[in-house]
Design a protein around this motif. Structure first.
Motif, mmCIF file in Angstrom:
data_model
loop_
_atom_site.group_PDB
_atom_site.id
_atom_site.type_symbol
_atom_site.label_atom_id
_atom_site.label_comp_id
_atom_site.label_asym_id
_atom_site.label_seq_id
_atom_site.Cartn_x
_atom_site.Cartn_y
_atom_site.Cartn_z
ATOM 1 N N ASP A 1 -23.739 10.783 3.953
ATOM 2 C CA ASP A 1 -23.064 9.492 3.874
ATOM 3 C C ASP A 1 -22.244 9.235 5.130
ATOM 4 O O ASP A 1 -22.239 8.141 5.662
ATOM 5 C CB ASP A 1 -22.155 9.464 2.641
ATOM 6 C CG ASP A 1 -21.687 8.066 2.291
ATOM 7 O OD1 ASP A 1 -22.535 7.243 1.906
ATOM 8 O OD2 ASP A 1 -20.477 7.792 2.401
ATOM 9 N N THR B 1 -15.377 5.117 3.510
ATOM 10 C CA THR B 1 -15.343 4.296 2.305
ATOM 11 C C THR B 1 -16.246 4.915 1.250
ATOM 12 O O THR B 1 -17.477 4.872 1.375
ATOM 13 C CB THR B 1 -15.808 2.859 2.598
ATOM 14 O OG1 THR B 1 -14.975 2.282 3.605
ATOM 15 C CG2 THR B 1 -15.734 1.994 1.338
ATOM 16 N N PRO B 2 -15.680 5.542 0.212
ATOM 17 C CA PRO B 2 -16.513 6.160 -0.824
ATOM 18 C C PRO B 2 -17.206 5.103 -1.679
ATOM 19 O O PRO B 2 -16.589 4.109 -2.072
ATOM 20 C CB PRO B 2 -15.514 6.969 -1.650
ATOM 21 C CG PRO B 2 -14.201 6.291 -1.437
ATOM 22 C CD PRO B 2 -14.236 5.724 -0.051
ATOM 23 N N THR B 3 -18.467 5.321 -1.977
ATOM 24 C CA THR B 3 -19.227 4.426 -2.845
ATOM 25 C C THR B 3 -19.727 5.138 -4.092
ATOM 26 O O THR B 3 -20.372 4.532 -4.939
ATOM 27 C CB THR B 3 -20.425 3.829 -2.085
ATOM 28 O OG1 THR B 3 -21.249 4.888 -1.608
ATOM 29 C CG2 THR B 3 -19.964 2.972 -0.910
ATOM 30 N N THR B 4 -19.461 6.439 -4.212
ATOM 31 C CA THR B 4 -19.834 7.222 -5.376
ATOM 32 C C THR B 4 -18.796 8.305 -5.589
ATOM 33 O O THR B 4 -18.141 8.744 -4.634
ATOM 34 C CB THR B 4 -21.223 7.864 -5.205
ATOM 35 O OG1 THR B 4 -21.498 8.714 -6.339
ATOM 36 C CG2 THR B 4 -21.292 8.715 -3.945
ATOM 37 N N ARG B 5 -18.633 8.741 -6.852
ATOM 38 C CA ARG B 5 -17.699 9.826 -7.146
ATOM 39 C C ARG B 5 -18.418 11.171 -7.263
ATOM 40 O O ARG B 5 -17.809 12.153 -7.700
ATOM 41 C CB ARG B 5 -16.922 9.526 -8.432
ATOM 42 C CG ARG B 5 -15.914 8.389 -8.285
ATOM 43 C CD ARG B 5 -14.970 8.330 -9.480
ATOM 44 N NE ARG B 5 -13.933 7.326 -9.287
ATOM 45 C CZ ARG B 5 -13.985 6.100 -9.780
ATOM 46 N NH1 ARG B 5 -15.047 5.732 -10.495
ATOM 47 N NH2 ARG B 5 -13.005 5.249 -9.562
ATOM 48 N N ALA C 1 -17.287 13.398 -10.667
ATOM 49 C CA ALA C 1 -16.556 12.202 -11.074
ATOM 50 C C ALA C 1 -15.239 12.512 -11.762
ATOM 51 O O ALA C 1 -14.332 11.673 -11.784
ATOM 52 C CB ALA C 1 -17.433 11.339 -11.979
ATOM 53 N N TRP D 1 -10.058 11.538 -7.269
ATOM 54 C CA TRP D 1 -10.386 10.123 -7.447
ATOM 55 C C TRP D 1 -9.261 9.335 -8.102
ATOM 56 O O TRP D 1 -9.301 8.097 -8.122
ATOM 57 C CB TRP D 1 -11.675 9.981 -8.255
ATOM 58 C CG TRP D 1 -12.847 10.685 -7.640
ATOM 59 C CD1 TRP D 1 -13.591 11.681 -8.191
ATOM 60 C CD2 TRP D 1 -13.411 10.456 -6.344
ATOM 61 N NE1 TRP D 1 -14.578 12.091 -7.329
ATOM 62 C CE2 TRP D 1 -14.504 11.353 -6.178
ATOM 63 C CE3 TRP D 1 -13.115 9.573 -5.296
ATOM 64 C CZ2 TRP D 1 -15.278 11.403 -5.026
ATOM 65 C CZ3 TRP D 1 -13.886 9.625 -4.136
ATOM 66 C CH2 TRP D 1 -14.944 10.519 -4.018
ATOM 67 N N LEU E 1 -12.908 3.752 -5.380
ATOM 68 C CA LEU E 1 -14.215 3.471 -4.793
ATOM 69 C C LEU E 1 -14.179 2.169 -4.006
ATOM 70 O O LEU E 1 -13.406 1.251 -4.304
ATOM 71 C CB LEU E 1 -15.280 3.366 -5.888
ATOM 72 C CG LEU E 1 -15.684 4.648 -6.607
ATOM 73 C CD1 LEU E 1 -16.786 4.366 -7.607
ATOM 74 C CD2 LEU E 1 -16.129 5.719 -5.623
ATOM 75 N N ASN E 2 -15.032 2.126 -2.985
ATOM 76 C CA ASN E 2 -15.240 0.916 -2.176
ATOM 77 C C ASN E 2 -13.981 0.463 -1.452
ATOM 78 O O ASN E 2 -13.857 -0.706 -1.077
ATOM 79 C CB ASN E 2 -15.791 -0.226 -3.047
ATOM 80 C CG ASN E 2 -17.080 0.164 -3.742
ATOM 81 O OD1 ASN E 2 -18.022 0.651 -3.114
ATOM 82 N ND2 ASN E 2 -17.129 -0.037 -5.056
ATOM 83 N N ARG F 1 -23.809 12.351 -0.386
ATOM 84 C CA ARG F 1 -23.992 11.928 -1.769
ATOM 85 C C ARG F 1 -24.718 13.062 -2.484
ATOM 86 O O ARG F 1 -25.812 13.456 -2.086
ATOM 87 C CB ARG F 1 -24.798 10.632 -1.836
ATOM 88 C CG ARG F 1 -24.097 9.451 -1.147
ATOM 89 C CD ARG F 1 -24.836 8.142 -1.344
ATOM 90 N NE ARG F 1 -26.144 8.149 -0.709
ATOM 91 C CZ ARG F 1 -26.373 7.908 0.579
ATOM 92 N NH1 ARG F 1 -25.346 7.667 1.389
ATOM 93 N NH2 ARG F 1 -27.597 7.917 1.061
#
Length: 470
Positions: free
Chosen positions: A91, A108-112, A157, A162, A167-168, A198
């Motif tokens: 990523d 910028t995280p898009t998944t946990r 997750a 987190w 996210l985002n 990812r």
């Protein structure tokens, strides 16, 4: 249990009835089939081949890729961060300059579900430390001689990071070189780098069934944390959590006379590299010092401490938790989070001072006690059980007090031989404690626990099998 510190529970639990998941720290188990880690000097090229990371720093960001596509490698200064490591997909990557022992970049995280694969070329006994959004996310020894990447940097997750990294939204990732005590280290020849991937498919761990604990009546969610009403055979009695910066919690429940376990959650050490904080739990005047760690936002999956003889039936029991430094002084850490949950134990079978849960949760799956052999160690030197056919299972094994401190034994019949001793890494006791481990489905087999040296003057050998609840 940050499977961190195993909590030195031997001395603290001398007067409690222990359960299978409460004594992993009081026995030493050596498996002949365990993977070996090669020790050696740092070589940049070896790291590249081993981790899918080659010699090159800085940062790269790529748009989301289809699940079956492989992002391009990232290369800088002859270091390569591979676009794919197994089923993991790159990523973002960063590699620092030679001699740069601390660096940061935006991400910028898009998944946990991510995994961090590090590149750390440095002399001596040094470590890398990665923070995401100011929270410790991954760390490990600087070693580029690994044959394959490991999952020490796997972040799922339910990871507490987190809670503070949405996210985002852009966050900051920091990478730095430290010594073995977590202090920042300097080296003119060191070079750091990481790939944030990812996370792809992982085969289940032994004993895991890919099951996820389901929500049920009585479950509570508070401050981003989950308190399940039932964990294995245990029932939630009380819970408390605080907003960031709260350093003291309190809760109460009405006792039934059953033993309890307390699951604790503490992120204060996630903000620093040298773990200076601890959590002090007091329950009806009994004090227990816990290492400050946070393994999951589901408190049923965090480490636990057992207590017996707390509260008479109908009595109100008060529980407090306080954040302190290692000297026991109360402290406030502005963005740290604390939580605790109290569970009353479900039905158990007790042998001398050792208790086996009738039901227990292991890696998200609830298991039930299927077979137990608890034999008089003064009359027989071994016990055997049969494992189930074509079903995952757990084996719990160990002993009550054997009366002497020079008793050794083995566990045979599984993938490798387990070694048991009353010498638990320098702490000498008169029992083997009790360990629980998971195994994949396969043919039925006979598992045998036996004494190989020494003559007990009392106690029981304990060997049990658990199978998944249908």
């Amino acid at each position: 249990m940050n499977l961190t510190d195993l909590r030195d529970e031997l001395s603290q639990r001398a007067d409690t009835v222990e359960t299978p998941d409460l004594l992993p720290g009081v026995r030493r188990r050596i498996r002949t089939t365990k993977r070996r880690r090669v020790a050696g000097s740092v070589t940049a090229l070896a790291a590249i081949v081993a981790l899918g990371i080659a010699v090159a720093p800085s940062l790269i960001s790529s748009a989301p890729e289809p699940a079956d596509s492989i992002p391009p490698d990232y290369v800088k200064d002859s270091v390569t961060i591979s676009g794919a490591v197994g089923t993991d997909r790159l990523d973002q990557a960063w590699v620092g300059n030679i001699g740069e022992t601390r660096g940061s970049f935006s991400w910028t995280p898009t998944t946990r579900d991510i995994v961090i694969h590090p590149y750390c070329a440095a002399p001596g006994e040094t470590r890398y430390a990665v923070q995401i959004g100011g929270r410790n996310a991954a760390s490990g020894p600087c070693s580029v001689d690994r044959i394959t990447p490991d999952d020490s940097g796997l972040i799922r997750a339910d990871n507490p990071v987190w809670l503070d990294v949405p996210l985002n939204q852009v966050t900051t990732v920091t990478v730095q070189l430290t010594d073995n005590d977590g202090k920042v280290a300097e080296s003119s020849s060191a070079q750091l780098g990481i790939g944030i991937y990812r996370a792809g498919h992982r085969d289940p761990l032994p004993g895991a069934t890919d099951a996820t604990p389901t929500r049920g009546p009585g479950d509570r969610e508070e401050n981003g944390l989950l308190f399940r009403a039932k964990v294995g055979g245990d029932t939630l009695a009380a819970a408390a959590s605080g907003a960031p910066g709260v350093n003291r919690l309190s809760a109460s429940y009405t006792a039934t006379g059953r033993p309890i376990v307390i699951h604790d959650f503490c992120t204060a050490n996630d903000l620093v590299t040298d773990s200076p904080y601890q959590m002090v739990v007091r329950i009806n005047g009994v004090e227990r010092v816990s290492g400050c760690s946070a393994e999951s936002t589901d408190l049923g999956r965090t480490g636990s401490s057992g207590f017996a003889g707390i509260g008479k039936p109908g009595e109100t029991v008060n529980v407090t938790a306080t954040l302190t430094d290692k000297a026991g002084r109360e402290v406030v850490v502005p963005s740290a989070r604390l939580a605790l949950s109290v569970y009353e134990k479900g039905p158990q079978r007790t042998y001398d001072d050792v208790a086996l849960d009738e039901r227990t949760e292991y890696l998200g799956t609830t298991y039930q006690l299927s077979e137990v052999q608890a034999v008089d160690a003064t009359r027989t030197r071994q016990a055997s059980v049969r494992t189930p056919e074509n079903s995952p299972f757990l084996v719990a094994y160990g002993s009550s007090s054997l009366g002497k401190n020079n008793i050794t034994g083995t566990l045979d019949g599984l993938s490798g031989q387990g070694m048991l001793s009353t010498d638990h890494g320098g702490t000498i006791t008169t029992s083997w404690g009790l360990a629980t481990e998971g195994h994949w489905a396969g043919p039925a087999r006979t598992v045998t626990l036996k004494i190989t040296q020494g003559t007990p003057t009392k106690g029981k050998l304990i060997l049990a099998v658990y199978t998944p609840v249908k």
